[in-house]
Design a protein around this motif. Structure first.
Motif, PDB file in Angstrom:
ATOM      1  N   SER A   1      -1.151  -5.131   0.995  1.00  0.00           N
ATOM      2  CA  SER A   1      -2.347  -4.889   0.201  1.00  0.00           C
ATOM      3  C   SER A   1      -2.947  -6.190  -0.287  1.00  0.00           C
ATOM      4  O   SER A   1      -4.160  -6.362  -0.314  1.00  0.00           O
ATOM      5  CB  SER A   1      -2.020  -3.995  -0.996  1.00  0.00           C
ATOM      6  OG  SER A   1      -1.776  -2.682  -0.587  1.00  0.00           O
TER       7      SER A   1
ATOM      8  N   GLN B   1       0.803  -1.202   0.000  1.00  0.00           N
ATOM      9  CA  GLN B   1       0.000   0.000   0.000  1.00  0.00           C
ATOM     10  C   GLN B   1       0.842   1.261   0.000  1.00  0.00           C
ATOM     11  O   GLN B   1       0.403   2.293  -0.460  1.00  0.00           O
ATOM     12  CB  GLN B   1      -0.894  -0.014   1.254  1.00  0.00           C
ATOM     13  CG  GLN B   1      -1.986   1.034   1.251  1.00  0.00           C
ATOM     14  CD  GLN B   1      -3.061   0.677   0.268  1.00  0.00           C
ATOM     15  OE1 GLN B   1      -3.075  -0.426  -0.251  1.00  0.00           O
ATOM     16  NE2 GLN B   1      -3.943   1.586  -0.035  1.00  0.00           N
TER      17      GLN B   1
ATOM     18  N   ASP C   1      -8.229  -8.037   8.341  1.00  0.00           N
ATOM     19  CA  ASP C   1      -7.016  -7.474   8.952  1.00  0.00           C
ATOM     20  C   ASP C   1      -5.836  -8.127   8.262  1.00  0.00           C
ATOM     21  O   ASP C   1      -5.599  -9.335   8.406  1.00  0.00           O
ATOM     22  CB  ASP C   1      -6.997  -7.770  10.457  1.00  0.00           C
ATOM     23  CG  ASP C   1      -6.154  -6.765  11.232  1.00  0.00           C
ATOM     24  OD1 ASP C   1      -5.568  -5.873  10.596  1.00  0.00           O
ATOM     25  OD2 ASP C   1      -6.087  -6.885  12.468  1.00  0.00           O
ATOM     26  N   PHE C   2      -5.065  -7.318   7.503  1.00  0.00           N
ATOM     27  CA  PHE C   2      -4.056  -7.871   6.616  1.00  0.00           C
ATOM     28  C   PHE C   2      -2.929  -6.865   6.494  1.00  0.00           C
ATOM     29  O   PHE C   2      -3.162  -5.673   6.301  1.00  0.00           O
ATOM     30  CB  PHE C   2      -4.694  -8.157   5.243  1.00  0.00           C
ATOM     31  CG  PHE C   2      -3.885  -9.042   4.345  1.00  0.00           C
ATOM     32  CD1 PHE C   2      -3.490 -10.303   4.766  1.00  0.00           C
ATOM     33  CD2 PHE C   2      -3.550  -8.631   3.075  1.00  0.00           C
ATOM     34  CE1 PHE C   2      -2.755 -11.127   3.933  1.00  0.00           C
ATOM     35  CE2 PHE C   2      -2.822  -9.440   2.231  1.00  0.00           C
ATOM     36  CZ  PHE C   2      -2.421 -10.706   2.663  1.00  0.00           C
TER      37      PHE C   2
ATOM     38  N   ARG D   1      -6.494  -6.991   1.310  1.00  0.00           N
ATOM     39  CA  ARG D   1      -7.179  -6.126   2.268  1.00  0.00           C
ATOM     40  C   ARG D   1      -8.618  -5.975   1.801  1.00  0.00           C
ATOM     41  O   ARG D   1      -8.885  -5.730   0.617  1.00  0.00           O
ATOM     42  CB  ARG D   1      -6.504  -4.754   2.333  1.00  0.00           C
ATOM     43  CG  ARG D   1      -5.187  -4.755   3.071  1.00  0.00           C
ATOM     44  CD  ARG D   1      -4.707  -3.342   3.321  1.00  0.00           C
ATOM     45  NE  ARG D   1      -3.399  -3.333   3.943  1.00  0.00           N
ATOM     46  CZ  ARG D   1      -2.745  -2.238   4.285  1.00  0.00           C
ATOM     47  NH1 ARG D   1      -3.293  -1.041   4.054  1.00  0.00           N
ATOM     48  NH2 ARG D   1      -1.561  -2.309   4.849  1.00  0.00           N
ATOM     49  N   ASP D   2      -9.547  -6.093   2.729  1.00  0.00           N
ATOM     50  CA  ASP D   2     -10.941  -6.230   2.310  1.00  0.00           C
ATOM     51  C   ASP D   2     -11.481  -5.031   1.534  1.00  0.00           C
ATOM     52  O   ASP D   2     -12.324  -5.181   0.648  1.00  0.00           O
ATOM     53  CB  ASP D   2     -11.833  -6.586   3.491  1.00  0.00           C
ATOM     54  CG  ASP D   2     -11.818  -5.575   4.617  1.00  0.00           C
ATOM     55  OD1 ASP D   2     -11.118  -4.548   4.526  1.00  0.00           O
ATOM     56  OD2 ASP D   2     -12.522  -5.829   5.625  1.00  0.00           O
ATOM     57  N   TRP D   3     -10.967  -3.820   1.825  1.00  0.00           N
ATOM     58  CA  TRP D   3     -11.531  -2.642   1.146  1.00  0.00           C
ATOM     59  C   TRP D   3     -11.251  -2.646  -0.347  1.00  0.00           C
ATOM     60  O   TRP D   3     -11.969  -1.981  -1.117  1.00  0.00           O
ATOM     61  CB  TRP D   3     -11.012  -1.351   1.779  1.00  0.00           C
ATOM     62  CG  TRP D   3      -9.561  -1.052   1.523  1.00  0.00           C
ATOM     63  CD1 TRP D   3      -8.503  -1.402   2.289  1.00  0.00           C
ATOM     64  CD2 TRP D   3      -9.029  -0.328   0.413  1.00  0.00           C
ATOM     65  NE1 TRP D   3      -7.335  -0.950   1.740  1.00  0.00           N
ATOM     66  CE2 TRP D   3      -7.627  -0.285   0.579  1.00  0.00           C
ATOM     67  CE3 TRP D   3      -9.594   0.297  -0.703  1.00  0.00           C
ATOM     68  CZ2 TRP D   3      -6.779   0.345  -0.339  1.00  0.00           C
ATOM     69  CZ3 TRP D   3      -8.754   0.929  -1.624  1.00  0.00           C
ATOM     70  CH2 TRP D   3      -7.365   0.957  -1.428  1.00  0.00           C
TER      71      TRP D   3
ATOM     72  N   THR E   1      -5.213 -13.397  -1.343  1.00  0.00           N
ATOM     73  CA  THR E   1      -5.781 -12.640  -0.229  1.00  0.00           C
ATOM     74  C   THR E   1      -5.554 -11.140  -0.434  1.00  0.00           C
ATOM     75  O   THR E   1      -4.513 -10.723  -0.950  1.00  0.00           O
ATOM     76  CB  THR E   1      -5.160 -13.087   1.100  1.00  0.00           C
ATOM     77  OG1 THR E   1      -3.729 -13.181   0.955  1.00  0.00           O
ATOM     78  CG2 THR E   1      -5.694 -14.446   1.521  1.00  0.00           C
TER      79      THR E   1
END
Length: 376
Positions: free
Chosen positions: A320, A4, A316-317, A331-333, A329
């Motif tokens: 990115s 990120q 929770d990761f 990040r959920d957003w 996998t």
């Protein structure tokens, strides 16, 4: 693996630099194991003369290499640990009384090896360094050729976002994995280096009513009769340990497929995986993932190399996203959005990170570097 920010990129680079300097079952039944998750001094018992007893610096020594894993894990998000067994098939170049591998903060019971000739050999596991170099003392020494190392272990869930770790969403616990670069050793004894690229046969025992996701599709299941179900998954393509993935919880699943094309003869199963109640927000990501994957196949003139694709929104990761083979996998957003309300920036971020992680399925997963100095 996409990051990120420049801080995260720097952290990953620092981790790779530190790596070069480092010293290197089931259900509710907890196996009886010795507490071996601590650093111990090397002991010379049953070690052949001339064998170096010092823990290796950097890469593991030559002479022993894995050729396959059979890994069984009992994963219950309500507990503080996982239990498991692992059979590691290895090739030995010479008579061997000491095997170096990896394991960090694990409790490993006394194990056994079976040589080509069918003879059983005692294995005693101990962790040799704080960063997870471990040793197996073998009695008597194994002969050259193939052998199977059998170990039973307990692994606590990691307190950070590495290894196997727990997160909560709406007060409901889930388990996810993050094994790159050095964290598979926190989940099970293994040869935790990218050059060791071998098939994994994985089975996961989980509480009834939960869903388990790993790198391949399930090919069978059985009830254990104690509130748990064991899922048996297809053998993976050859993979390094850092690309293995595990996720367990009461997931919402959004199912789709990537239609066949001129390079791939069959439709590819595709799923969006989200925590309970968030599945409807995966529709945009799942639909556009199919389009991106088809475009990359045509660009590379090569079909997607795995048997299915799951994209998981993790609450929770640390990074990115992570390019686990067949089970990416995020990040959920990046995946969860209402298309009519999502900003152009969020949609652009999804597309950029998804394209990056899908590209890794060829570069990094299908073709893998031998060491971290060739990281792409």
């Amino acid at each position: 693996m996409a990051f990120q920010s420049i801080e995260n990129l720097w952290a990953r680079s620092l981790c790779a630099l530190q790596l070069c300097c480092m010293t290197f079952a089931v259900g509710g039944l907890l196996p009886a194991v010795a507490a071996c998750g601590h650093v111990v001094e090397a002991s010379p018992h049953s070690i052949a003369a001339g064998v170096n007893l010092a823990a290796p610096m950097g890469r593991l020594p030559e002479g022993v290499k894995p050729v396959g894993y059979t890994l069984a894990l009992a994963v219950d998000p309500s507990k503080d640990y996982v239990t498991g067994t692992v059979k590691i098939d290895v090739q030995l170049d010479s008579p061997t009384a000491l095997i170096w591998l990896h394991g960090q903060d694990l409790q490993v019971g006394e194990g056994y090896a079976v040589a080509d000739n069918g003879k059983r050999h005692r294995l005693v596991y101990s962790q040799a360094t704080e960063d997870g170099v471990a040793r197996l003392d073998v009695t008597p020494a194994l002969p050259p050729g193939q052998a199977a190392l059998n170990l039973r272990f307990v692994a606590p869930y990691s307190t950070g976002l590495a290894g196997l770790y727990r997160v909560e969403a709406s007060a409901v616990p889930y388990v996810f994995s993050q094994f790159e670069p050095l964290f598979a050793r926190r989940a099970f004894p293994c040869f935790d280096e990218p050059r060791f690229k071998v098939p994994f046969q994985v089975s996961l025992s989980i509480p009834d009513g939960l869903t388990a996701v790993t790198n391949t599709q399930p090919v069978g299941e059985r009830s254990t009769g104690n509130g748990y179900t064991t899922l048996i998954f297809a053998a993976t393509n050859p993979l390094p340990t850092y690309l293995l993935a595990v996720a367990v919880g009461p997931f919402d699943l959004v199912t789709a497929e990537v239609p066949r094309n001129s390079l791939r003869a069959h439709p590819l199963p595709l799923r969006g995986v989200a925590v309970a109640g968030r599945g409807p927000q995966m529709q945009f990501a799942v639909g556009h993932t199919a389009v991106l994957l088809d475009a990359l196949e045509r660009y590379f003139l090569s079909p997607y190399p795995f048997d299915k694709l799951d994209v998981l929104a993790v609450p929770d990761f640390a990074a990115s996203a992570m390019e686990n083979a067949g089970a990416i996998t995020f990040r959920d957003w990046l995946l969860l959005m209402a298309p009519q309300k999502a900003s152009v920036a969020q949609k652009h971020a999804f597309q950029s990170v998804m394209a990056h992680e899908l590209s890794h399925q060829w570069f990094g997963n299908w073709v893998t570097m031998a060491w971290w100095d060739d990281l792409w």
